[in-house]
Enzyme design. Structure first.
Site, PDB file in Angstrom:
ATOM      1  N   ARG A 196       2.011   7.084   3.472  1.00 37.95           N
ATOM      2  CA  ARG A 196       1.087   7.795   4.680  1.00 37.95           C
ATOM      3  C   ARG A 196       2.014   8.869   5.052  1.00 37.95           C
ATOM      4  O   ARG A 196       3.603   8.563   6.032  1.00 37.95           O
ATOM      5  CB  ARG A 196       0.056   6.960   5.861  1.00 37.95           C
ATOM      6  CG  ARG A 196      -0.501   5.711   4.913  1.00 37.95           C
ATOM      7  CD  ARG A 196      -1.210   5.119   5.987  1.00 37.95           C
ATOM      8  NE  ARG A 196      -2.106   4.113   5.813  1.00 37.95           N
ATOM      9  CZ  ARG A 196      -1.885   2.571   5.311  1.00 37.95           C
ATOM     10  NH1 ARG A 196      -0.967   2.633   5.751  1.00 37.95           N
ATOM     11  NH2 ARG A 196      -2.456   1.871   4.985  1.00 37.95           N
ATOM     12  N   LYS A 240      -0.449   0.792   9.189  1.00 35.10           N
ATOM     13  CA  LYS A 240      -1.037   0.131   9.338  1.00 35.10           C
ATOM     14  C   LYS A 240      -0.839  -0.579  10.650  1.00 35.10           C
ATOM     15  O   LYS A 240      -1.150  -2.347   9.496  1.00 35.10           O
ATOM     16  CB  LYS A 240      -1.936   0.973   9.189  1.00 35.10           C
ATOM     17  CG  LYS A 240      -2.755   2.299   9.041  1.00 35.10           C
ATOM     18  CD  LYS A 240      -4.059   2.338   8.355  1.00 35.10           C
ATOM     19  CE  LYS A 240      -4.382   4.336   8.457  1.00 35.10           C
ATOM     20  NZ  LYS A 240      -5.988   4.348   8.365  1.00 35.10           N
ATOM     21  N   HIS A 256      -1.596  14.205   2.143  1.00 31.90           N
ATOM     22  CA  HIS A 256      -2.199  13.158   1.805  1.00 31.90           C
ATOM     23  C   HIS A 256      -2.689  13.153   0.293  1.00 31.90           C
ATOM     24  O   HIS A 256      -2.970  12.291  -0.383  1.00 31.90           O
ATOM     25  CB  HIS A 256      -3.397  13.350   3.142  1.00 31.90           C
ATOM     26  CG  HIS A 256      -4.433  12.069   2.322  1.00 31.90           C
ATOM     27  ND1 HIS A 256      -3.836  10.821   3.735  1.00 31.90           N
ATOM     28  CD2 HIS A 256      -5.282  11.352   1.926  1.00 31.90           C
ATOM     29  CE1 HIS A 256      -5.052   9.836   2.884  1.00 31.90           C
ATOM     30  NE2 HIS A 256      -5.620  10.596   2.166  1.00 31.90           N
ATOM     31  N   ARG A 288       0.124  12.011  -1.214  1.00 27.45           N
ATOM     32  CA  ARG A 288      -0.428  10.417  -2.004  1.00 27.45           C
ATOM     33  C   ARG A 288      -1.947  10.235  -2.430  1.00 27.45           C
ATOM     34  O   ARG A 288      -0.995   9.523  -3.754  1.00 27.45           O
ATOM     35  CB  ARG A 288      -0.596  10.310   0.031  1.00 27.45           C
ATOM     36  CG  ARG A 288      -1.457   8.235  -0.090  1.00 27.45           C
ATOM     37  CD  ARG A 288      -1.682   7.898   1.142  1.00 27.45           C
ATOM     38  NE  ARG A 288      -2.477   7.013   1.704  1.00 27.45           N
ATOM     39  CZ  ARG A 288      -2.188   5.613   1.919  1.00 27.45           C
ATOM     40  NH1 ARG A 288      -0.384   5.353   1.221  1.00 27.45           N
ATOM     41  NH2 ARG A 288      -2.167   4.836   1.822  1.00 27.45           N
ATOM     42  N   HIS A 310      -3.135  -0.574   1.439  1.00 27.84           N
ATOM     43  CA  HIS A 310      -4.731  -0.542   1.612  1.00 27.84           C
ATOM     44  C   HIS A 310      -4.589  -2.710   1.939  1.00 27.84           C
ATOM     45  O   HIS A 310      -4.727  -2.441   0.826  1.00 27.84           O
ATOM     46  CB  HIS A 310      -5.388  -0.091   0.317  1.00 27.84           C
ATOM     47  CG  HIS A 310      -5.881   1.504   0.674  1.00 27.84           C
ATOM     48  ND1 HIS A 310      -5.502   2.166  -0.764  1.00 27.84           N
ATOM     49  CD2 HIS A 310      -4.782   2.329   1.130  1.00 27.84           C
ATOM     50  CE1 HIS A 310      -6.087   3.345  -0.825  1.00 27.84           C
ATOM     51  NE2 HIS A 310      -5.632   3.552   0.594  1.00 27.84           N
ATOM     52  N   TYR A 327      -9.748   5.880  -6.454  1.00 28.97           N
ATOM     53  CA  TYR A 327      -9.609   6.044  -7.502  1.00 28.97           C
ATOM     54  C   TYR A 327      -9.790   5.753  -9.382  1.00 28.97           C
ATOM     55  O   TYR A 327      -9.276   5.677 -10.590  1.00 28.97           O
ATOM     56  CB  TYR A 327      -7.690   6.010  -7.344  1.00 28.97           C
ATOM     57  CG  TYR A 327      -7.458   6.430  -6.241  1.00 28.97           C
ATOM     58  CD1 TYR A 327      -7.191   7.525  -6.439  1.00 28.97           C
ATOM     59  CD2 TYR A 327      -6.561   5.348  -5.506  1.00 28.97           C
ATOM     60  CE1 TYR A 327      -6.462   7.866  -5.139  1.00 28.97           C
ATOM     61  CE2 TYR A 327      -6.069   6.126  -4.162  1.00 28.97           C
ATOM     62  CZ  TYR A 327      -5.854   7.567  -3.843  1.00 28.97           C
ATOM     63  OH  TYR A 327      -5.647   8.066  -3.036  1.00 28.97           O
TER      64      TYR A 327
END
Length: 318
Positions: free
Chosen positions: A161, A185, A262, A265, A288, A297
């Site tokens: 990120r 995160k 992004h 990414r 994730h 994806y």
């Protein structure tokens, strides 16, 4: 009767909970704060508050967002913020019912991420390398070009990120390091491998910052950040990197609107999957928590499977 807490007070308590119990970072907290402030202002115009609003008032707010031209994705995000808020108020017994529980969000088509081709990424990498090696560049220009080239190589090699990338510590570029530790995160750490090109780009960039030590006004080599900001303390900002990336895209013959950190990414993930990587591995590399996030994806995987059947199945048409 005890007065109900103000919206500002409840927002503060809610954000404190997100930070303490869910490890929400500054960017997540800022997004929730903006969304709930807008919601509170709407309620205030009709004499309502978080503690008193009913389901119909929440529906009116969603309709107002639509009238203001908000995209369905933005409306869905605001609805998500309201749902989280009211679950919190219910758990804290500030409300005895959840007015957001029965709300339905806007219908959203399955949006596929923008993806650059491998050739597009190669063009950008080649152009960034050329700029970093330009003989006519001043020392300051070369240092900036080396930083951008290093950022691009590391981003495409790792799929970080942008907030993770610009905040990498200087220690991430240890000599001969094959992996870097990334804090993502929720303050969760993960290991991400580096390729030879990204390691070499970091080595060249660090060598240039070391050479800048001779300039006493230059604090880059003393910074704790791998990508310190020029002229001020702290690391490079996401916005600054995004601007530099768009300028590089134009210099590479690409449309600036199609390129962002992004998007790169997404390119990292899509190119891995296209070349046979497992979806679970890509989920881990991207950081994730839920595989459903990575499943945007799956169109790449589906196309690859179709290609395999078409090319390799003995009964496929030749």
């Amino acid at each position: 009767m005890r007065a109900k807490p103000s919206d500002a007070k409840l927002t503060g308590l809610f954000l404190d909970m997100l930070a303490a119990e869910q490890g929400a970072g500054p960017n997540t907290l800022d997004a929730y704060r903006r969304d709930l402030t807008d919601f509170s202002e709407f309620l205030g115009r009709s004499g309502h508050t978080f503690a008193e609003a009913q389901t119909q008032t929440l529906r009116d707010y969603l309709a107002d967002l639509d009238t203001r031209g908000f995209k369905s994705t933005s409306v869905a995000r605001r609805l998500s913020a309201m749902r989280h808020l009211y679950r919190f108020l219910l758990n804290e017994r500030i409300r005895n019912e959840d007015p957001a529980a029965i709300l339905s969000g806007p219908k959203r088509g399955r949006g596929l991420p923008k993806v650059l081709s491998i050739a597009d990424v190669d063009r950008m990498l080649s152009r960034a390398r050329e700029l970093s090696e330009a003989a006519e560049a001043s020392p300051a220009q070369r240092l900036r070009a080396l930083r951008l080239y290093c950022l691009l190589e590391v981003l495409y090699a790792t799929g970080l990120r942008v907030s993770e990338l610009v905040a990498l510590p200087r220690t991430a570029a240890k000599r001969d390091a094959r992996m870097i530790v990334v804090r993502g995160k929720g303050d969760k750490e993960r290991l991400v491998p580096l390729n030879e090109a990204s390691r070499q780009a970091m080595a060249d960039y660090l060598a240039a910052t070391e050479a800048a030590k001779a300039d006493k006004k230059n604090s880059l080599a003393a910074s704790k950040w791998l990508f310190p900001s020029f002229g001020e303390s702290g690391h490079l900002t996401r916005q600054h990197f995004a601007r530099d990336l768009k300028e590089l895209a134009v210099a590479s013959g690409l449309q600036a609107r199609l390129v962002s950190p992004h998007v790169l990414r997404h390119a990292f993930a899509s190119h891995l999957l296209h070349n046979g990587a497992d979806l679970r591995i890509v989920q881990t590399l991207l950081g994730h928590t839920d595989i459903s996030t990575t499943q945007i994806y799956t169109h790449v995987v589906e196309e690859r499977l179709k290609s395999l059947v078409r090319d390799l199945h003995p009964l496929a048409e030749k």
